[in-house]
Design a protein around this motif. Structure first.
Motif, PDB file in Angstrom:
ATOM      1  N   ASN A  59      -5.790   4.534  -2.561  1.00  0.00           N
ATOM      2  CA  ASN A  59      -6.679   5.377  -1.766  1.00  0.00           C
ATOM      3  C   ASN A  59      -7.414   4.593  -0.689  1.00  0.00           C
ATOM      4  O   ASN A  59      -8.492   4.978  -0.246  1.00  0.00           O
ATOM      5  CB  ASN A  59      -7.698   6.083  -2.680  1.00  0.00           C
ATOM      6  CG  ASN A  59      -8.537   5.086  -3.475  1.00  0.00           C
ATOM      7  OD1 ASN A  59      -8.349   3.878  -3.365  1.00  0.00           O
ATOM      8  ND2 ASN A  59      -9.469   5.601  -4.270  1.00  0.00           N
ATOM      9  N   THR A 118      -5.569   6.420   4.770  1.00  0.00           N
ATOM     10  CA  THR A 118      -5.211   7.835   4.874  1.00  0.00           C
ATOM     11  C   THR A 118      -3.864   7.980   5.589  1.00  0.00           C
ATOM     12  O   THR A 118      -3.505   7.137   6.426  1.00  0.00           O
ATOM     13  CB  THR A 118      -6.272   8.625   5.658  1.00  0.00           C
ATOM     14  OG1 THR A 118      -6.274   8.192   7.022  1.00  0.00           O
ATOM     15  CG2 THR A 118      -7.655   8.415   5.052  1.00  0.00           C
ATOM     16  N   PRO A 119      -3.118   9.039   5.298  1.00  0.00           N
ATOM     17  CA  PRO A 119      -1.828   9.255   5.974  1.00  0.00           C
ATOM     18  C   PRO A 119      -1.954   9.325   7.499  1.00  0.00           C
ATOM     19  O   PRO A 119      -1.135   8.759   8.231  1.00  0.00           O
ATOM     20  CB  PRO A 119      -1.339  10.578   5.396  1.00  0.00           C
ATOM     21  CG  PRO A 119      -1.998  10.685   4.059  1.00  0.00           C
ATOM     22  CD  PRO A 119      -3.341  10.053   4.247  1.00  0.00           C
ATOM     23  N   ASP A 168       3.071  12.276   2.649  1.00  0.00           N
ATOM     24  CA  ASP A 168       4.143  11.292   2.814  1.00  0.00           C
ATOM     25  C   ASP A 168       4.468  11.125   4.293  1.00  0.00           C
ATOM     26  O   ASP A 168       4.326  12.056   5.091  1.00  0.00           O
ATOM     27  CB  ASP A 168       5.406  11.737   2.074  1.00  0.00           C
ATOM     28  CG  ASP A 168       5.298  11.565   0.569  1.00  0.00           C
ATOM     29  OD1 ASP A 168       4.372  10.855   0.125  1.00  0.00           O
ATOM     30  OD2 ASP A 168       6.123  12.147  -0.157  1.00  0.00           O
ATOM     31  N   LEU A 173      -2.500   5.805   8.932  1.00  0.00           N
ATOM     32  CA  LEU A 173      -1.275   5.006   8.872  1.00  0.00           C
ATOM     33  C   LEU A 173      -0.249   5.500   9.896  1.00  0.00           C
ATOM     34  O   LEU A 173       0.419   4.698  10.545  1.00  0.00           O
ATOM     35  CB  LEU A 173      -0.681   5.067   7.462  1.00  0.00           C
ATOM     36  CG  LEU A 173       0.602   4.264   7.235  1.00  0.00           C
ATOM     37  CD1 LEU A 173       0.394   2.789   7.562  1.00  0.00           C
ATOM     38  CD2 LEU A 173       1.095   4.433   5.800  1.00  0.00           C
ATOM     39  N   ILE A 194       0.812  -1.222   0.000  1.00  0.00           N
ATOM     40  CA  ILE A 194       0.000   0.000   0.000  1.00  0.00           C
ATOM     41  C   ILE A 194       0.846   1.273   0.000  1.00  0.00           C
ATOM     42  O   ILE A 194       0.316   2.362  -0.191  1.00  0.00           O
ATOM     43  CB  ILE A 194      -0.962   0.035   1.215  1.00  0.00           C
ATOM     44  CG1 ILE A 194      -0.190  -0.046   2.522  1.00  0.00           C
ATOM     45  CG2 ILE A 194      -1.988  -1.075   1.121  1.00  0.00           C
ATOM     46  CD1 ILE A 194      -1.066   0.131   3.742  1.00  0.00           C
ATOM     47  N   VAL A 195       2.168   1.122   0.215  1.00  0.00           N
ATOM     48  CA  VAL A 195       3.042   2.297   0.168  1.00  0.00           C
ATOM     49  C   VAL A 195       4.296   1.963  -0.630  1.00  0.00           C
ATOM     50  O   VAL A 195       4.713   0.809  -0.721  1.00  0.00           O
ATOM     51  CB  VAL A 195       3.462   2.783   1.579  1.00  0.00           C
ATOM     52  CG1 VAL A 195       2.257   3.135   2.427  1.00  0.00           C
ATOM     53  CG2 VAL A 195       4.360   1.778   2.286  1.00  0.00           C
ATOM     54  N   HIS A 210       5.302   6.523   0.755  1.00  0.00           N
ATOM     55  CA  HIS A 210       4.380   7.231  -0.138  1.00  0.00           C
ATOM     56  C   HIS A 210       3.205   6.317  -0.442  1.00  0.00           C
ATOM     57  O   HIS A 210       3.363   5.253  -1.057  1.00  0.00           O
ATOM     58  CB  HIS A 210       5.098   7.632  -1.428  1.00  0.00           C
ATOM     59  CG  HIS A 210       4.218   8.343  -2.402  1.00  0.00           C
ATOM     60  ND1 HIS A 210       3.785   9.636  -2.212  1.00  0.00           N
ATOM     61  CD2 HIS A 210       3.670   7.921  -3.574  1.00  0.00           C
ATOM     62  CE1 HIS A 210       3.026   9.995  -3.220  1.00  0.00           C
ATOM     63  NE2 HIS A 210       2.932   8.972  -4.069  1.00  0.00           N
ATOM     64  N   ILE A 211       2.017   6.703   0.010  1.00  0.00           N
ATOM     65  CA  ILE A 211       0.829   5.871  -0.173  1.00  0.00           C
ATOM     66  C   ILE A 211       0.484   5.770  -1.662  1.00  0.00           C
ATOM     67  O   ILE A 211       0.372   6.785  -2.360  1.00  0.00           O
ATOM     68  CB  ILE A 211      -0.364   6.457   0.619  1.00  0.00           C
ATOM     69  CG1 ILE A 211      -0.041   6.406   2.124  1.00  0.00           C
ATOM     70  CG2 ILE A 211      -1.649   5.678   0.328  1.00  0.00           C
ATOM     71  CD1 ILE A 211      -1.070   7.074   2.999  1.00  0.00           C
ATOM     72  N   THR A 212       0.312   4.536  -2.134  1.00  0.00           N
ATOM     73  CA  THR A 212       0.115   4.295  -3.571  1.00  0.00           C
ATOM     74  C   THR A 212      -1.324   3.966  -3.945  1.00  0.00           C
ATOM     75  O   THR A 212      -1.617   3.727  -5.116  1.00  0.00           O
ATOM     76  CB  THR A 212       1.029   3.146  -4.037  1.00  0.00           C
ATOM     77  OG1 THR A 212       0.785   1.986  -3.212  1.00  0.00           O
ATOM     78  CG2 THR A 212       2.488   3.543  -3.929  1.00  0.00           C
TER      79      THR A 212
END
Length: 405
Positions: A317, A320-321, A278, A324, A225-226, A313-315
């Motif tokens: 949707n 959410t940052p 990020d 995480l 996921i990132v 870096h979340i890849t």
């Protein structure tokens, strides 16, 4: 001489005297072996007691045998540290505010006894001898390279300023009140930090409210996921060239530490620039602190990151940052990182492959946002309380700098 800040009703000039003119020094324990300590009917004031307390903590004394050849301490005595590994700890003082039976002073400090004790307030003395003005004099007297020492004779040649005792008592009471407020605020922060962690545990366990029970959660590896990328090397001190770009080096208290940064002149690949959302993740640190992380916010940009940090870096949707970020700070994930880290003498490290294999659990975005909102409110309240503590510290520092000469 006059201080910059005074209580109303006091306008007399402060008195200035050399220490050798208003008091006498005495030595600590002498002629003792290591086997003499830890037992006996007498006690002695330890070095650490002086180092850590402006006023001696009478509960923190050690035992020793009665020895009539040694100097007994008494109420009103002021003790100074003689030696330390840093100049900041040399000549630190502490005042004895009560009488102790059969009590001596440790051999790494010396005592100072005022001739006219009725002219002085112990509380005032405890702060006056630790005031920034007097401490600067001690820094100058500290001598050494790997270990610093101070001459008793040199200390006695220094001057001290003091007002009449009625003003001393007012100053002493005020600083004591400030210390009490600071202690209470620090205790409040500690309790609220525990509460914050407990709330986070229930939130991410989905047990805080009935609405969170039996919700569907996904289990995925972090690497799915990132995108995890390494930092950029560069001269940590360099600020030259046409393009000066700040490189983040450390994470502090869950935030990007902008007080400790490095610099590089240019970046060839724009993908190296950090983006809002990020997460910077500490990959090299002590086992206790490895895994610290912080979210990049818009006000921080433009930035890159150093080699001691990973960029997450979340890849997709699906997460959410903020969610995480909170998830990675849970104890169970911290322990996972510790157990998979490569330990070393002074620090540990974790590589991208290991971190990518970390399996995390997360619900749908609606539940994530509910949890984020609760976390935001809790964090806002904690920040307010932390700001109160910082304000109290600044006020105390102002008083110490301006109430004394």
């Amino acid at each position: 001489m006059y201080p910059k800040v005074r209580f109303r009703g006091f306008d007399e000039s402060w008195r200035t005297e050399k220490l050798k003119n208003i008091g006498e020094s005495f030595s600590g324990l002498s002629g003792k072996k290591s086997s003499d300590f830890g037992h006996g009917e007498a006690k002695y004031i330890t070095y650490l007691n002086i180092l850590n307390n402006p006023i001696i903590d009478t509960k923190l004394t050690d035992k020793i045998e009665i020895d009539n050849k040694q100097h007994l301490v008494k109420k009103g005595d002021i003790f100074f540290t003689i030696s330390s590994e840093t100049p900041q700890e040399v000549g630190l003082s502490s005042v004895l505010d009560t009488n102790l039976n059969e009590c001596y002073l440790n051999s790494f400090s010396f005592g100072y006894r005022l001739k006219e004790i009725s002219m002085f307030d112990n509380l005032f003395n405890s702060y006056n001898f630790r005031s920034p003005n007097f401490r600067r004099k001690m820094y100058i007297l500290a001598q050494g390279i790997s270990r610093y020492n101070i001459s008793k004779k040199a200390v006695l040649n220094e001057t001290i300023c003091f007002p009449k005792i009625s003003e001393q008592k007012q100053i002493g009471k005020l600083i004591k009140l400030m210390n009490s407020l600071l202690s209470l605020q620090q205790r409040k922060l500690e309790l609220e930090n525990k509460l914050k962690k407990q709330i986070a545990f229930y939130l991410y366990s989905f047990t805080l409210t009935p609405n969170f029970k039996h919700i569907e959660v996904k289990n995925k590896k972090l690497g799915d996921i990132v995108d995890i990328s390494n930092g950029i090397m560069g001269d940590s001190q360099k600020k030259s060239g046409n393009f000066k770009l700040t490189r983040i080096e450390t994470i502090s208290n869950g935030k990007i530490d902008l007080s400790r940064t490095g610099y590089i002149d240019q970046v060839s690949d724009e993908k190296k620039f950090l983006e809002v959302g990020d997460i910077l993740y500490s990959n090299i640190n002590s086992l206790t602190h490895i895994g610290k992380n912080a979210i990049v916010k818009e006000k921080h940009l433009p930035l890159v990151h150093g080699i001691n940090l990973f960029r997450l870096h979340i890849t997709n949707n699906q997460i959410t940052p903020n969610y995480l970020h909170g998830l990675l700070n849970l104890p169970k994930y911290k322990w996972w990182v510790k157990s998979h880290a490569n330990p070393a003498v002074n620090q540990a490290s974790i590589n991208k492959t290991e971190l990518s294999s970390l399996v995390i659990k997360y619900p749908d975005l609606d539940i994530q946002n509910q949890i984020n909102n609760i976390n935001y409110s809790v964090a806002q309240y904690w920040d307010i309380q932390y700001s109160k503590k910082e304000s109290l510290c600044q006020l105390k520092q102002f008083l110490l700098q301006n109430l004394f000469i």
